[in-house]
Design an enzyme around this catalytic site. Sequence first.
Site, mmCIF file in Angstrom:
data_model
loop_
_atom_site.group_PDB
_atom_site.id
_atom_site.type_symbol
_atom_site.label_atom_id
_atom_site.label_comp_id
_atom_site.label_asym_id
_atom_site.label_seq_id
_atom_site.Cartn_x
_atom_site.Cartn_y
_atom_site.Cartn_z
ATOM 1 C CG ASP A 158 40.006 -23.931 39.121
ATOM 2 O OD1 ASP A 158 39.345 -24.267 38.128
ATOM 3 O OD2 ASP A 158 41.148 -23.420 39.045
ATOM 4 C CD GLU A 200 37.231 -21.678 34.685
ATOM 5 O OE1 GLU A 200 38.004 -21.140 33.858
ATOM 6 O OE2 GLU A 200 36.937 -22.880 34.643
ATOM 7 C CE LYS A 218 36.724 -26.142 32.666
ATOM 8 N NZ LYS A 218 37.548 -25.258 33.523
ATOM 9 C CG ASP A 251 42.110 -18.401 33.032
ATOM 10 O OD1 ASP A 251 43.195 -19.010 32.978
ATOM 11 O OD2 ASP A 251 41.099 -18.877 33.581
HETATM 12 P P1 ADP Z 1 44.026 -24.829 33.942
HETATM 13 O O1 ADP Z 1 44.211 -24.722 32.463
HETATM 14 O O2 ADP Z 1 43.492 -26.131 34.368
HETATM 15 O O3 ADP Z 1 43.265 -23.690 34.505
HETATM 16 P P2 ADP Z 1 46.415 -23.872 35.336
HETATM 17 O O4 ADP Z 1 45.884 -22.516 35.493
HETATM 18 O O5 ADP Z 1 46.823 -24.593 36.542
HETATM 19 O O6 ADP Z 1 45.481 -24.851 34.542
HETATM 20 O O7 ADP Z 1 47.662 -23.779 34.327
HETATM 21 C C1 ADP Z 1 48.454 -24.854 34.025
HETATM 22 C C2 ADP Z 1 49.541 -24.400 33.088
HETATM 23 O O8 ADP Z 1 50.358 -23.472 33.775
HETATM 24 C C3 ADP Z 1 50.462 -25.528 32.658
HETATM 25 O O9 ADP Z 1 50.722 -25.406 31.264
HETATM 26 C C4 ADP Z 1 51.719 -25.283 33.443
HETATM 27 O O10 ADP Z 1 52.883 -25.733 32.776
HETATM 28 C C5 ADP Z 1 51.700 -23.779 33.518
HETATM 29 N N1 ADP Z 1 52.552 -23.302 34.609
HETATM 30 C C6 ADP Z 1 52.430 -23.545 35.927
HETATM 31 N N2 ADP Z 1 53.456 -22.983 36.605
HETATM 32 C C7 ADP Z 1 54.234 -22.356 35.684
HETATM 33 C C8 ADP Z 1 55.437 -21.621 35.731
HETATM 34 N N3 ADP Z 1 56.060 -21.401 36.886
HETATM 35 N N4 ADP Z 1 55.952 -21.145 34.582
HETATM 36 C C9 ADP Z 1 55.330 -21.365 33.409
HETATM 37 N N5 ADP Z 1 54.199 -22.060 33.284
HETATM 38 C C10 ADP Z 1 53.652 -22.558 34.406
HETATM 39 MG MG MG Z 2 41.947 -22.478 35.104
#
Ligand code: ADP
Ligand code: MG
Length: 621
Positions: A31, A187, A90, A210
């Site tokens: 991912d 995704e 990205k 998402d």
């Molecule tokens: P991407 O956008 O790369 O797909 P992710 O799905 O890993 O990223 O999401 C990252 C986001 O999720 C960040 O803003 C992070 O702060 C938030 N996040 C991760 N864990 C938590 C949590 N426990 N509570 C709130 N937000 C969270």
């Molecule tokens: Mg993602």
Amino acid sequence: MKISLFLLVYFSGISAYLSCMATQDDIIGIDLGTTNSAVGVVESGFPILLANSDGQRITPSAVSYDNDVIVGAAALRQRGAGGSVITSAKRYMGSRYAEVKDDDFCVPLIEDDQGNVRFQVGENSVSPEDVNAEILKHLKSVAETQLGRNVSKAIITVPAYFNDAQRTATKRAGELAGLEVVRIISEPTAAALAYGLDKLEESSRVAVYDYGGGTFDVSVLEIKEGVFQVLATTGDTRLGGDNLDETLARWCCDQLDELNYDTLEISERQRLLDAARTLKEKLTSSDSAELQIPFFRPDLNIDLSLTTEQFNKLIHTEISKTVRYCKQVLFDADITHLDKVILVGGSTRIPAVRELVGKVFGMEPDTSQHPDEAVALGAVIQGGMLSGALREMVLLDVTPLSLGIETLGGLMNVIIPRNTTIPCKAGELFTNAVANQESMCVRVLQGEREMARDNWELGRVEVSFSPANKGQARVGVQFAIDENGILEVLTRDTQTGEDTILEINSAAVDVTDEAVEKMVTESVDYAFDDMAERVFTEAKLKAEELLPAVDAGLAQVADEMDPADLTEIKSAAEAVRSALKQDDANTLKSAVQKLDKSTEHMAAILVEKAMEAALMRKLES
Ligand code: ADP
Ligand code: MG
């Protein structure tokens, strides 16, 4: 007297085995996220995500270019030190410079000869593909370190809205990292795979919500016989968890006269945003949390606290922005009915977001997977399917439904519970319910319901035994399921040692998913009625045993008893008789208990008499 059934043996040998061909050619699943990335592989038949050197399964999609190229959390730590740290590269995959030149990005944007965008890092420049290639290279090495072997093939996920140029750029990044990109998958499709939705047999419609770090998207998929189709997708590439961090950072500045968010120095802003993100993440698992930054400025320590309730109010406007996209995607997909909603992206860990999703779609979202790992896991599963690592696995089989036999009163008596790993073996000892009974019919049943008649009969066998008083004959029943799912029912007259064996083909294990689901759903739907019927039946059996015994006892010792006791017993017996005519389990149960209790005195006298009689017999002889 009441031994109608007791345990003989119970050796449910949970010895399961799993064999897996050594996978010749691993295909890793990746991912490649805007904020975070993850990598995994099918190992010994199981899809797993691999931890990086920090012990984390999730690696920040950050690359720092100073003397060395550093990827991940270590790169983020360079941010304060003034190096060139690139995050969210990205967003720029396949972008033209003209479209994005006004963006506020972490490093300067420049144009190459073909009009494509590049990032300025010190005196050099790198393309978005180069940056993503560094991330992919890093993930490849995480996988190789963990597996102890080289990997060269990968599945990489991209957002459903990525166009051809963006997909090609992603593929190129993979090649730059030394990976053969076997397939690019979307995704939401990967997430649906991780949630096991390919197993849904009929056609079903699923919404994938998402909410990540920097982007939000929502898609509707149609899944038909394991084939996925994205019916519609929409979203906002500037809406994500980062905005929530900013909301919190602004709130923080509002609390302190000394700070104004818009005039903070870049490094100050970064520290505040990092602290805000930590505060936000803490608030998903506790009711309140602190944001503390000692020596934010030489004369300023930040020490604030926020409750979840206040947090929910602060982020309400921001998270509500996702609602219109959800409505839009349902409209675009032109559907009126959804079967499921799944959550993807770290920001969906926020309880208020889950609640919002539930409201918008009118159904509880499925939260069975880690939302920020689901996409990577799906890529891993897809990789495993392509490499054969998942197909060649011998599945760890379990009994899909409980197996048992019918006992007195038409009750189901479970011998091997549902979900027991096979091969397994278990047994119980039963006794005759009627005096001088010469045989009993063992009905082998399958199902989750309390009453035998509601379960399925797999077979029956007539077991004969030497006539005996009620409860004196002993018949052992043993169920054994081998690794092929063949159920063997062995019944044994414990007196003669004579065995009867009934073999039932794989029906005990081969049950369609729908049939299992139907049975399980019914058992839940009817749980209340079923339990009531079981309680009633058990109380009825007890009543049928007690009433004649009470009559016999009274005939024997009534004249030696206290009249008050007598009246009590008679009315208690009457109550049981009338409860038997009604259909209420609890009434009957408590009437039976009362009758039992009221006869304590009488029982004592009977015991005394019996002992006296025995003594007399002894003296006479
Ligand atoms: P991407 O956008 O790369 O797909 P992710 O799905 O890993 O990223 O999401 C990252 C986001 O999720 C960040 O803003 C992070 O702060 C938030 N996040 C991760 N864990 C938590 C949590 N426990 N509570 C709130 N937000 C969270
Ligand atoms: Mg993602």
